[in-house]
Design an enzyme around this catalytic site. Structure first.
Site, short mmCIF file in Angstrom:
data_model
loop_
_atom_site.label_atom_id
_atom_site.label_comp_id
_atom_site.label_asym_id
_atom_site.label_seq_id
_atom_site.Cartn_x
_atom_site.Cartn_y
_atom_site.Cartn_z
N ARG A 1 0.84 -1.22 0.00
CA ARG A 1 0.00 0.00 0.00
C ARG A 1 0.87 1.27 0.00
NH1 ARG A 1 -2.70 -3.87 -0.64
NH2 ARG A 1 -4.59 -4.48 0.46
N SER B 1 -11.05 -0.22 3.24
CA SER B 1 -10.28 -0.56 4.44
C SER B 1 -9.77 0.73 5.07
CB SER B 1 -9.07 -1.42 4.08
OG SER B 1 -9.49 -2.60 3.47
N GLU C 1 -5.43 4.28 6.57
CA GLU C 1 -5.05 4.17 5.16
C GLU C 1 -5.42 5.43 4.36
OE1 GLU C 1 -5.39 -0.04 3.43
OE2 GLU C 1 -6.56 1.13 2.02
P1 NAP Z 1 -9.99 -11.29 4.71
O1 NAP Z 1 -10.10 -12.33 3.65
O2 NAP Z 1 -11.03 -11.20 5.77
O3 NAP Z 1 -8.57 -11.37 5.40
C1 NAP Z 1 -8.19 -10.45 6.42
C2 NAP Z 1 -6.79 -9.97 6.16
O4 NAP Z 1 -5.92 -11.06 6.16
C3 NAP Z 1 -6.70 -9.30 4.81
O5 NAP Z 1 -6.59 -7.92 5.01
C4 NAP Z 1 -5.49 -9.93 4.13
O6 NAP Z 1 -4.38 -9.04 3.96
C5 NAP Z 1 -5.03 -11.02 5.06
N1 NAP Z 1 -5.05 -12.31 4.33
C6 NAP Z 1 -6.10 -13.14 4.15
N2 NAP Z 1 -5.71 -14.22 3.45
C7 NAP Z 1 -4.39 -14.07 3.19
C8 NAP Z 1 -3.42 -14.86 2.51
N3 NAP Z 1 -3.75 -16.02 1.93
N4 NAP Z 1 -2.17 -14.36 2.41
C9 NAP Z 1 -1.84 -13.19 2.96
N5 NAP Z 1 -2.71 -12.40 3.62
C10 NAP Z 1 -3.97 -12.83 3.74
O7 NAP Z 1 -9.86 -9.88 3.97
P2 NAP Z 1 -10.95 -8.83 3.56
O8 NAP Z 1 -10.93 -7.73 4.54
O9 NAP Z 1 -12.26 -9.49 3.21
O10 NAP Z 1 -10.31 -8.29 2.22
C11 NAP Z 1 -10.08 -9.14 1.12
C12 NAP Z 1 -9.05 -8.50 0.22
O11 NAP Z 1 -9.51 -7.29 -0.32
C13 NAP Z 1 -7.77 -8.18 0.97
O12 NAP Z 1 -6.69 -8.44 0.13
C14 NAP Z 1 -7.91 -6.70 1.26
O13 NAP Z 1 -6.68 -6.04 1.38
C15 NAP Z 1 -8.66 -6.24 0.05
N6 NAP Z 1 -9.40 -5.01 0.32
C16 NAP Z 1 -8.76 -3.83 0.21
C17 NAP Z 1 -9.44 -2.67 0.49
C18 NAP Z 1 -8.75 -1.35 0.42
O14 NAP Z 1 -9.40 -0.33 0.54
N7 NAP Z 1 -7.45 -1.31 0.31
C19 NAP Z 1 -10.78 -2.70 0.87
C20 NAP Z 1 -11.38 -3.92 1.00
C21 NAP Z 1 -10.68 -5.08 0.71
P3 NAP Z 1 -4.21 -8.01 2.74
O15 NAP Z 1 -5.12 -6.87 3.03
O16 NAP Z 1 -2.77 -7.63 2.83
O17 NAP Z 1 -4.54 -8.73 1.48
#
Ligand code: NAP
Length: 337
Positions: A160, A237, A333
């Site tokens: 990020r 996020s 963020e």
């Molecule tokens: P999730 O599946 O509930 O998982 C929670 C966190 O654990 C995530 O933030 C993710 O990190 C990490 N994670 C899960 N599985 C992983 C793996 N196999 N390897 C490494 N890290 C893992 O996540 P969620 O909140 O529903 O989000 C799903 C994805 O969408 C994530 O990648 C998240 O970053 C992305 N997202 C981004 C935004 C944004 O505004 N930047 C908003 C919503 C969702 P990471 O965040 O590093 O991937």
């Protein structure tokens, strides 16, 4: 290019907070960036407004990047090179690349915002960051009054993060990204690293998913888990996932069974901010008109009529709760304007 005065910003960012820009210019052609009126500071460069907390009126110039356009620049034996204007809607662009038969961005489906904003925080989701598909970008430097082009190495992408944040240019409006070129490799493999994606495809009995299947699965997951800014204003996020050293992560896991841990290449360990917030009692909880979303604790939501001060109050309360329970600091963020 028309310079407007006193422009309402509430509908121009996804948290829908009140505030006006003293001056506002919408740019739909890169050549307009050379106009002398745009040299004014303070200046803020706005894309889709999906990562922004407005603190009230902004007594400066907002430069809204609305440059359209998307096309195949070239291809070689290994990849397609696809260019897009900074103002293109990110999700529409991703869906268009898939429709053209150029996969590679499907894991980033339904991320709000614009193409031009995407490199600034190296947007990522479901095991893919744009750094992995990025070729180069062109931007206008307001200080040097010149366009420049940078490749992937020069962008110094990290989690990020990029040179645009490292140099503080996302805050001081020094640079406006005008176009981005993506490199989409022809050798494609499904990226199913994240459990949610694999589970969604398994539930649909899809054993050998196409890029389209993966995009559809991610759209379905995101629609289920994340609030639609059109009805529930939010900025995605709200906190970074904290990264701690391995010993610290082990100690936390011993004290808090079930703590999700994701080892990083550098030996440190990524924690899930949403899990920490939920365990600290903030999932679905509000302070005044601002709360943490009931289905995804990492997303801060404006439940109606919130101001930037309300957002900061809830943010501070959540940070304090997580610090008290885990001794971990959460950093926000979004950008605060
Ligand atoms: P999730 O599946 O509930 O998982 C929670 C966190 O654990 C995530 O933030 C993710 O990190 C990490 N994670 C899960 N599985 C992983 C793996 N196999 N390897 C490494 N890290 C893992 O996540 P969620 O909140 O529903 O989000 C799903 C994805 O969408 C994530 O990648 C998240 O970053 C992305 N997202 C981004 C935004 C944004 O505004 N930047 C908003 C919503 C969702 P990471 O965040 O590093 O991937």
């Amino acid at each position: 290019m028309i310079l407007r005065h006193g422009v309402d910003l509430a509908a121009r960012h996804t948290l829908a907070l009140p505030g006006r820009a003293a001056r506002f210019a919408s740019i739909d052609d890169a050549a307009q960036l050379t106009a002398p009126e745009l040299r004014e500071t303070p200046r803020f460069v706005l894309g889709g407004g999906s990562n922004l907390v407005l603190n009230g009126d902004f007594d400066g110039l907002v430069v809204h990047m609305a440059i359209p356009g998307r096309r195949l620049l070239t291809e070689d034996a290994d990849a397609w090179y696809v260019a897009a204007g900074a103002g293109e809607n990110w999700h529409d662009f991703v869906q268009w690349t898939l429709a053209q038969g150029w996969p590679g961005l499907e894991n980033l489906s339904l991320i709000p915002g614009t193409v031009g904003a995407a490199p600034i925080q190296n947007i990522g989701a479901y095991g893919l960051e744009i750094a992995e598909r990025f070729h180069s970008l062109t931007a206008w430097d307001f200080e040097k009054q010149a366009f420049f082009t940078v490749d992937r190495d020069a962008c110094r992408f990290a989690y990020r993060d990029s040179m645009f944040k490292q140099e503080g240019w996302h805050l001081n409006g020094r640079v406006a990204i005008t176009a981005v070129v993506f490199r989409l490799p022809k050798a494609w493999t499904a990226n199913l690293r994240y459990a949610d994606v694999a589970q969604e495809l398994a539930a649909q009995r899809i054993a050998a998913p196409t890029p389209r299947d993966i995009a559809d699965a991610i759209v379905a997951i995101r629609r289920r888990k994340l609030p639609d800014p059109a009805t529930t204003p939010n900025a995605g996020s709200f906190f970074h996932n904290p990264v701690v050293d391995a010993a610290r992560a082990a100690a936390l896991a011993a004290a808090h069974p079930g703590l999700p841990r994701y080892p990083q290449a550098d030996g440190r360990v990524k924690l899930a901010a949403g899990w920490l917030i939920e365990q600290a009692g903030w999932k679905g909880r509000n302070l005044g008109p601002v709360g943490m979303y009931e289905k995804q604790a990492l997303v801060l939501v404006n439940c109606g009529g919130a101001t930037g001060a309300d957002v900061r109050r809830t943010m501070a309360a959540v940070q304090a709760a997580v610090r008290d329970k885990f001794a971990v600091d959460l950093t926000p963020e979004p950008i605060f304007l």
